[in-house]
Each structure stands twice: as structure tokens, then as C-alpha cells.
Design an enzyme around this catalytic site. Sequence first.
Site, short mmCIF file in Angstrom:
data_model
loop_
_atom_site.label_atom_id
_atom_site.label_comp_id
_atom_site.label_asym_id
_atom_site.label_seq_id
_atom_site.Cartn_x
_atom_site.Cartn_y
_atom_site.Cartn_z
N SER A 1 0.44 -1.02 0.02
CA SER A 1 -0.09 0.15 -0.21
C SER A 1 0.68 1.30 -0.17
O SER A 1 0.55 2.72 -0.07
CB SER A 1 -0.55 0.13 1.25
N HIS B 1 -1.02 -3.27 -7.47
CA HIS B 1 -1.76 -2.48 -6.12
C HIS B 1 -3.86 -3.11 -6.61
O HIS B 1 -4.06 -1.89 -7.16
CB HIS B 1 -1.54 -1.32 -5.63
N GLU C 1 -3.75 -0.56 -9.71
CA GLU C 1 -2.96 -0.32 -9.82
C GLU C 1 -1.20 -1.11 -10.72
O GLU C 1 -0.88 -1.66 -9.32
CB GLU C 1 -2.48 0.80 -8.66
N ASN D 1 -4.03 6.19 -2.65
CA ASN D 1 -3.79 6.19 -1.05
C ASN D 1 -3.48 7.39 -0.55
O ASN D 1 -3.74 7.91 -0.08
CB ASN D 1 -2.62 4.58 -1.09
N1 3HC Z 1 -16.98 -11.36 -1.92
C1 3HC Z 1 -17.81 -11.80 -1.93
N2 3HC Z 1 -19.31 -10.85 -1.64
C2 3HC Z 1 -18.88 -10.17 -0.72
C3 3HC Z 1 -17.86 -10.38 -0.37
C4 3HC Z 1 -16.44 -10.22 -0.33
N3 3HC Z 1 -15.17 -11.21 -0.32
N4 3HC Z 1 -17.22 -8.52 0.55
C5 3HC Z 1 -18.59 -8.47 0.40
N5 3HC Z 1 -19.75 -9.04 0.04
C6 3HC Z 1 -21.12 -8.95 -0.57
C7 3HC Z 1 -21.74 -8.16 0.56
O1 3HC Z 1 -21.81 -9.63 1.88
C8 3HC Z 1 -22.95 -7.72 0.37
O2 3HC Z 1 -23.98 -8.92 0.35
P1 3HC Z 1 -25.30 -8.50 0.70
O3 3HC Z 1 -25.39 -7.47 -0.03
O4 3HC Z 1 -25.85 -10.27 0.32
O5 3HC Z 1 -25.69 -8.69 1.63
C9 3HC Z 1 -21.72 -7.20 -1.09
O6 3HC Z 1 -21.44 -7.95 -1.15
C10 3HC Z 1 -22.08 -5.82 -0.67
O7 3HC Z 1 -23.14 -5.17 -1.55
P2 3HC Z 1 -23.95 -4.26 -0.73
O8 3HC Z 1 -25.15 -3.26 -1.11
O9 3HC Z 1 -23.84 -5.06 0.92
O10 3HC Z 1 -22.63 -3.35 0.00
P3 3HC Z 1 -21.90 -2.49 -1.10
O11 3HC Z 1 -23.03 -2.05 -2.11
O12 3HC Z 1 -21.57 -1.23 -0.26
O13 3HC Z 1 -21.22 -2.32 -1.29
C11 3HC Z 1 -18.34 -1.88 -1.09
C12 3HC Z 1 -19.55 -2.95 -0.50
C13 3HC Z 1 -17.76 -2.93 -2.31
C14 3HC Z 1 -17.13 -3.00 -0.23
C15 3HC Z 1 -18.92 -0.90 -0.95
O14 3HC Z 1 -19.04 -0.44 0.22
C16 3HC Z 1 -17.80 0.38 -1.01
O15 3HC Z 1 -16.84 0.33 -2.15
N6 3HC Z 1 -16.54 0.19 -0.04
C17 3HC Z 1 -14.94 1.21 -0.86
C18 3HC Z 1 -14.93 0.54 -0.26
C19 3HC Z 1 -13.49 0.81 -0.21
O16 3HC Z 1 -12.61 2.43 -0.16
N7 3HC Z 1 -11.96 0.02 -0.78
C20 3HC Z 1 -10.70 0.93 -0.97
C21 3HC Z 1 -10.29 0.30 0.51
S1 3HC Z 1 -8.40 1.39 0.35
C22 3HC Z 1 -7.70 -0.13 -0.09
O17 3HC Z 1 -7.68 -0.91 -0.14
C23 3HC Z 1 -6.11 -0.04 -0.36
C24 3HC Z 1 -4.73 -0.77 0.86
O18 3HC Z 1 -4.01 -0.50 0.32
C25 3HC Z 1 -5.66 0.14 2.33
#
Ligand code: 3HC
Length: 299
Positions: free
Chosen positions: A127, A148, A160, A198
Site C-alpha cells: 500500500s 496494487h 494500480e 492511497n
Molecule cells: N466476496 C463476495 N461478496 C462480498 C465480499 C467478498 N469479499 N465482500 C462483501 N460481499 C458482499 C456482501 O456480503 C454484500 O452481500 P449482501 O448484499 O447479500 O449482504 C455485498 O457483497 C455488498 O453489497 P452491499 O450492497 O451490501 O454493499 P455495498 O454496495 O456498500 O458494497 C463495498 C460494499 C463494495 C465494500 C462498498 O461499500 C465500497 O465500495 N466501499 C468502499 C471500499 C473502498 O474504498 N475500498 C478501498 C480501500 S483502500 C485499499 O484497499 C487500499 C489498501 O492499500 C489500504
Amino acid sequence: MDIKTVGVVGCGLMGHGIVQVAAQGGFKVLAHDNYPGALEQGKKRIEESLTKLGEKAVEKGKLTPEKAAAMKEAALSRIEFAPDREGLVVCDLVIEAAIENLDLKKDLFADLGRLLPENTLLASNTSSFPILEMANASGRPEKTLGLHFFNPVQLMRLVEVVGTDKTDPEAIAAGHSFARSCGKTSINCKDTPGFVVNRLLVPFMVQALLMLERGDAAMDDIDTAMNLGCGHPMGPITLADYVGLDTSLFILEGWCESYPDEPAFRVPDILRQKVREGKLGRKTGEGFFRWEGDRKLES
Ligand code: 3HC
């Protein structure tokens, strides 16, 4: 550079997701981790995620239950869990997704550089660390790049692709092609702190925590503001919990030390305090919010 077999070192939060999307993309994948229990835990997460994705596809009418089950079995059949690092010699690309510790990563890249055939590409999912440090440690900087992925890997659509001044353009092209085959959109970035996402996201979360510290707004209001005012799927404080407060602190402390003149890199006291209390966010069930698995509880 024809990639058919991919190794992933580290089968934790990010690693298991990379293993899964690579297998779904049709690659043969070797998942390697020498931390006790990590491979079993990774396998369980992959099975659960494939089941969930299958259920969703059936719900939406995209797949029949039979096709969803076949999709899951096909992906699982391409994954081999390899407790011995020597098993990785058959790979065309090895992606490191170990914990964020630069010394550990450099040792790992040095080891992979000695072990793997000279044409094998090496990539890091770091990251926040410079890819060049790992590239130099590997002894094959022209074949080393950053790939990434984002959390949760199965759902986030970006990769990335990070090239250093020494990375061979063919290795970068192979990275893009691999990411596309995993169903992702890829972008190019130079080997800069935090790459694109990030570098923007972490200071954004910092500003949200500083607002909370000053009492400018309550945390639910800050999150709702960005959720509804800007269409972000998660507000910045929920996202900090989701990523892991220890991870955010670790990234920020490293950057503050390496780039003391960059005003965007600051560590809010409130973040240090949460980590000191062991409240690391979703993974420990409590951070700024309380969590039950992936679900944030009402505050
Ligand atoms: N595999 C399969 N299904 C998954 C899953 C996975 N790993 N994780 C979640 N799901 C499922 C959930 O169980 C949910 O199912 P459900 O509706 O039956 O309960 C569904 O996918 C998610 O759909 P939701 O409608 O509930 O939720 P969202 O539409 O909010 O989507 C999200 C979830 C995609 C996580 C969304 O909230 C999102 O985009 N959040 C932002 C995440 C983000 O910014 N990530 C980047 C972080 S920074 C990073 O990673 C960099 C690192 O270097 C630190």
C-alpha cells in the site's frame, strides 16, 4: 511474457482475494503462506466469497444455480495451497501480499529472486512502500513491478500497475494484461508514495479524523456528509475502520518519517489512541464504530 501460472505469497485479507480473482480469471494459482493456519483460513474465505458471488448472480438472474456451483468449483480447482515456497518455481508471476513490513518484504524479494527462474515476474501489492526497494532486493529490478489491488479485492474493480525507473515496459504490459484477465481495470502510476489512490485517500481520512478531533462534526454526520453529499459508498471514518486503523497508522507513520515536509501526511492523535486501545476497526469488532463481521452496527 505469457502468464499462465501465478503465485501469491501471503493468504491474508488481500492475498486470499488476489488468489481468488486470479483463479476466477482462468489462471492456475499457487497460494503460499508460512504463517500457521493462514492457508486454511484463506481457503475458507475464498469458498465463502465464491458462494456469496454465486448466490448474488443467481438472485440477479445472471446465472442458474447449477452454473453458479460450476463456476465456484472451476475456480477452486485452479487453486493449489502450497505451504512450501519452493513450489512457486513453476510460476510465471509471483505477487507478494505479505504484511506491511519493508524489511520482511525485502528479505522475501531477495529469497524469491534466488529461488525463481530468471523470467518469472515479481510484483508487490504494498500500500505504501517504494517498489524500487523490493525490486533492488530481488536482484531482478527490470522484472519487478507493483500490482496494487483494493479491499475487498473480489468487489473493487481497480488495480494500480506501478513501474519503477528500472521496470521493463514488457513487464508493465504483462501486469496490465494480468489485471484485465482478473476482471479489473488497470491504471499506470509511477513509484510514488501511496501511488494514486492511497495518496488521495489516506489524507482524506486524516482530515475526517482531524475534524472529529476538533469537534467540527460528529462521526456519523461526517460519514453521512460524504456518503450522500459526494456519493461515496462509505464515509471516511467507516472506511478507516474497514481498512484497519493499524494499517492506516502504519502507512502514515512511515510517510511522516520519510516525507517530513509533506503537510498532507499527519497522524491524528485520535488514531494513535484507538490503535493503543487495540480498537483496530472491523477486524477487531470495534474501531470508531462497532462491527459484527463485515456489518457495521448502529452507533
Ligand atoms: N466476496 C463476495 N461478496 C462480498 C465480499 C467478498 N469479499 N465482500 C462483501 N460481499 C458482499 C456482501 O456480503 C454484500 O452481500 P449482501 O448484499 O447479500 O449482504 C455485498 O457483497 C455488498 O453489497 P452491499 O450492497 O451490501 O454493499 P455495498 O454496495 O456498500 O458494497 C463495498 C460494499 C463494495 C465494500 C462498498 O461499500 C465500497 O465500495 N466501499 C468502499 C471500499 C473502498 O474504498 N475500498 C478501498 C480501500 S483502500 C485499499 O484497499 C487500499 C489498501 O492499500 C489500504
